[in-house]
Each structure stands twice: as C-alpha cells, then as structure tokens.
Design a protein around this motif. Sequence first.
Motif, PDB file in Angstrom:
ATOM      1  N   LEU A  95       0.807  -1.219   0.000  1.00 60.24           N
ATOM      2  CA  LEU A  95       0.000   0.000   0.000  1.00 60.24           C
ATOM      3  C   LEU A  95       0.848   1.281   0.000  1.00 60.24           C
ATOM      4  O   LEU A  95       0.332   2.381  -0.091  1.00 60.24           O
ATOM      5  CB  LEU A  95      -0.939   0.012   1.210  1.00 60.24           C
ATOM      6  N   SER A 101      -0.215   7.729  -1.155  1.00 56.00           N
ATOM      7  CA  SER A 101      -1.638   7.936  -1.497  1.00 56.00           C
ATOM      8  C   SER A 101      -2.590   7.295  -0.482  1.00 56.00           C
ATOM      9  O   SER A 101      -3.725   7.741  -0.326  1.00 56.00           O
ATOM     10  CB  SER A 101      -1.931   7.412  -2.906  1.00 56.00           C
ATOM     11  N   ASN A 102      -2.136   6.270   0.228  1.00 54.72           N
ATOM     12  CA  ASN A 102      -3.021   5.631   1.211  1.00 54.72           C
ATOM     13  C   ASN A 102      -3.432   6.597   2.338  1.00 54.72           C
ATOM     14  O   ASN A 102      -4.446   6.385   3.005  1.00 54.72           O
ATOM     15  CB  ASN A 102      -2.356   4.376   1.794  1.00 54.72           C
ATOM     16  N   SER A 103      -2.651   7.669   2.496  1.00 51.90           N
ATOM     17  CA  SER A 103      -3.027   8.661   3.516  1.00 51.90           C
ATOM     18  C   SER A 103      -4.363   9.312   3.166  1.00 51.90           C
ATOM     19  O   SER A 103      -5.022   9.884   4.036  1.00 51.90           O
ATOM     20  CB  SER A 103      -1.941   9.735   3.652  1.00 51.90           C
ATOM     21  N   GLU A 105      -6.904   7.615   1.817  1.00 54.13           N
ATOM     22  CA  GLU A 105      -7.994   6.631   1.866  1.00 54.13           C
ATOM     23  C   GLU A 105      -8.793   6.880   3.133  1.00 54.13           C
ATOM     24  O   GLU A 105      -8.254   6.825   4.240  1.00 54.13           O
ATOM     25  CB  GLU A 105      -7.423   5.198   1.916  1.00 54.13           C
ATOM     26  N   LYS A 106     -10.069   7.099   2.937  1.00 55.60           N
ATOM     27  CA  LYS A 106     -10.945   7.355   4.074  1.00 55.60           C
ATOM     28  C   LYS A 106     -10.856   6.264   5.139  1.00 55.60           C
ATOM     29  O   LYS A 106     -10.838   6.522   6.333  1.00 55.60           O
ATOM     30  CB  LYS A 106     -12.387   7.421   3.554  1.00 55.60           C
ATOM     31  N   ASN A 107     -10.819   5.012   4.648  1.00 57.87           N
ATOM     32  CA  ASN A 107     -10.820   3.883   5.584  1.00 57.87           C
ATOM     33  C   ASN A 107      -9.455   3.220   5.710  1.00 57.87           C
ATOM     34  O   ASN A 107      -9.349   1.997   5.765  1.00 57.87           O
ATOM     35  CB  ASN A 107     -11.872   2.853   5.161  1.00 57.87           C
ATOM     36  N   ASN A 108      -8.415   4.024   5.737  1.00 57.27           N
ATOM     37  CA  ASN A 108      -7.080   3.431   5.935  1.00 57.27           C
ATOM     38  C   ASN A 108      -6.924   3.024   7.399  1.00 57.27           C
ATOM     39  O   ASN A 108      -7.806   3.266   8.236  1.00 57.27           O
ATOM     40  CB  ASN A 108      -5.985   4.395   5.461  1.00 57.27           C
ATOM     41  N   TYR A 164      -9.762  13.859   6.535  1.00 61.71           N
ATOM     42  CA  TYR A 164     -10.227  12.466   6.678  1.00 61.71           C
ATOM     43  C   TYR A 164     -10.011  11.969   8.111  1.00 61.71           C
ATOM     44  O   TYR A 164     -10.851  11.249   8.656  1.00 61.71           O
ATOM     45  CB  TYR A 164      -9.500  11.547   5.698  1.00 61.71           C
TER      46      TYR A 164
END
Length: 337
Positions: A95, A101-103, A105-108, A164
Amino acid sequence: MQDKTHLVDEITGHRRMRRNRKADWTRRLVQENRLTVDDLIWPIFLIPGSGIVEPIPAMPGVSRLTVDKAVEAAKEAADLGIPAIATFPNIEMELRDETGSNSLEKNNLINLATAAIKKAVPNIGVITDVALDPFTSHGHDGILRGSEIVNDETVEQVARAAVYQADAGSDIIAPSEMMDGRIGAIRHALDAAGHQGVGIMSYATKFSSAFYGPYREAISTGGLLKGDKKTYYIDPANGTEAVRDAALDVEEGADMLMVKPGLPYLDICWRLKEAFGLPTFAYQVSGEYSMIKAAAANGWIDGERVMLETLLAFKRAGCDGILTYFAPEVAKLLAKR
Ligand code: PBG
C-alpha cells in the motif's frame, strides 16, 4: 585552632539548604513539580488484521496492535486515567507508494482505528499524526519528486488527509512532517470541512535526530528511507531557529506545541513555553525509551527511577505533558502511590 563546625557556621550564616530536605514530609512539602497521570499521552502502533499483538524487538514492552487490540489498549488507558493516545500505523508494503496515497484513503488503518477507538472509548482523546512517512515507499514524510521533498504539494495532501482523520473522529491533528505553511493549511482545511473543534498539536520543533531509530523499525520505514530528513527537520545545533519555526506555527493557529525528541532538547521546551505560553509537550521518543529499557535490562540503571526522573524533568522544563511509551507503566505506578 578553630573548630570545624564553627567554620561552616561562619560561612553559611543562617543559610542551610538542607533544612528543607531533612525528612520525607519536608521534601514532599517543598516539591515544585509533580508528575500525574494527567500529563501522559500514550503513543501506540497499529497493524492490519485482528487479534494480533506483535512485539517490537527494538522497543521492549511495546507492541504493534491490530485495531481490536488498539481498542483494548485505549480502554486500558482510559481506565488508568491517561487523557489521550497517539496512533502510528504500520501499513502493508504493497500500500506504500511514491506519494503516500493511502493517507487519502478514508478507511485506511489509522482512520479505522480512530473510528473504532472513539466508538468504544469516547472519553479518551485521539491524536493522529498526519505526516506521510507511514504511507510512502521511500520513508520520507512528504512527496518525493526527483531528489526533493516538495513542500507545497505535500502540505496540500497533508491538509486533505487531516480532514479524513477528523472525519474519522480524531480530536487533535498532529502534523510532524515539518513542511512550511502546514499549520495554516490544515487549520483552513479543517474549518472548511466543519471541523472547527478539532485541534492542532504542532510538532513545532522536530529535530533531525538519531533517536528515532526504533520507531522506524516499529513502522517498518527504517529499511526504506533513502537519504535523511535534514532538508525538513531542524538541525540539532539550532535553538533560535527552532523558536522561529515554532513562532510561525503559533501565528498559523497551532493550539499546542510539541518538542521532539524530548530529553536532549529540554532547553527548547523551556524556550517555547516562555516565548509563547501555549500548552507545550515533549515527545520522549523511541530511542530515549529504548536506551532506558536496555540499560535497565542489563542491570546498569534502576529503570523505574530513571523513567520517573526523566518524566519529571520535562515538567521542570515547563512542559504541560509528555508523549511517552512509558505511559501505561507510569500510570500504574502513580496509581499505587
Ligand atoms: C515521522 C515521525 C517520526 C516519529 C514519529 N513520526 C520520526 C521519523 O521517523 O522521522 C518518531 C517517534 C519516535 O521515535 O518515537 N513523521
């Protein structure tokens, strides 16, 4: 020949410092600073999955926790009276990418943990770091373009990630990536999203330090990091520059300031508290923790006493609280007294 007792009397006159130190009760009475459970913020590490508690070899007594275990830890912390926890994710390597970019993601992992913790333990404060290093394939705190960590693009992404994190329930956003203008940008983004009540604890003075070593093992960025972080963290030689940097964060709207690492930078804690009067925190970082644990494990120091002495030193230096991996251990100890 003059008698020796008489000689000391002549020198000290009526002044004898030891009168106030003569018994436990006088010492308690004149004690200037006290460490309480209210001073503690507990940093914890997150991993994906469930039911896993994975010890971190370089940090004896500290483990990476899956979200369900982090919820249990938060409950334990709340029961002990610890006001807040700070979360740091160790996400899957697949990831991680060039821009982190995973930062966004709302549901990281970090946001899932925040939501779960706030749901199960609403009364504990959750503080989330918004730097990109847990999410990048190169271990830097920002976006890498060529050989440069680009400032403004990073700030923009960090500010979006902060929203987020606030959406997930984070109470305080703690940006640690030391980009210029980040506090103002995060404040603006939070307000625009209706998060006026979410605070900002700035890692105002984050030094380019070797004391972060074990943390990089904890979130698996140690092997990834290309080069060093000297183009954005502060040179350990510079105190006045650190105060100037913190001044900008105060102007841009920081609610609280943090100094990191802690013990080698007590002068900075004192200077920031004197200069700005904001709630000021020290981060007793991984290397500081591990050094104490290692020496204690070898029987070279009394680990418990050294732990308490270092934490009290932060109070004496003007800190309002301390982020420390010792938090639950200290809280239990203080409860027994
Ligand atoms: C980076 C970050 C670091 C820590 C927390 N967030 C430092 C780094 O790896 O550069 C260190 C915490 C510790 O050592 O306990 N955003």
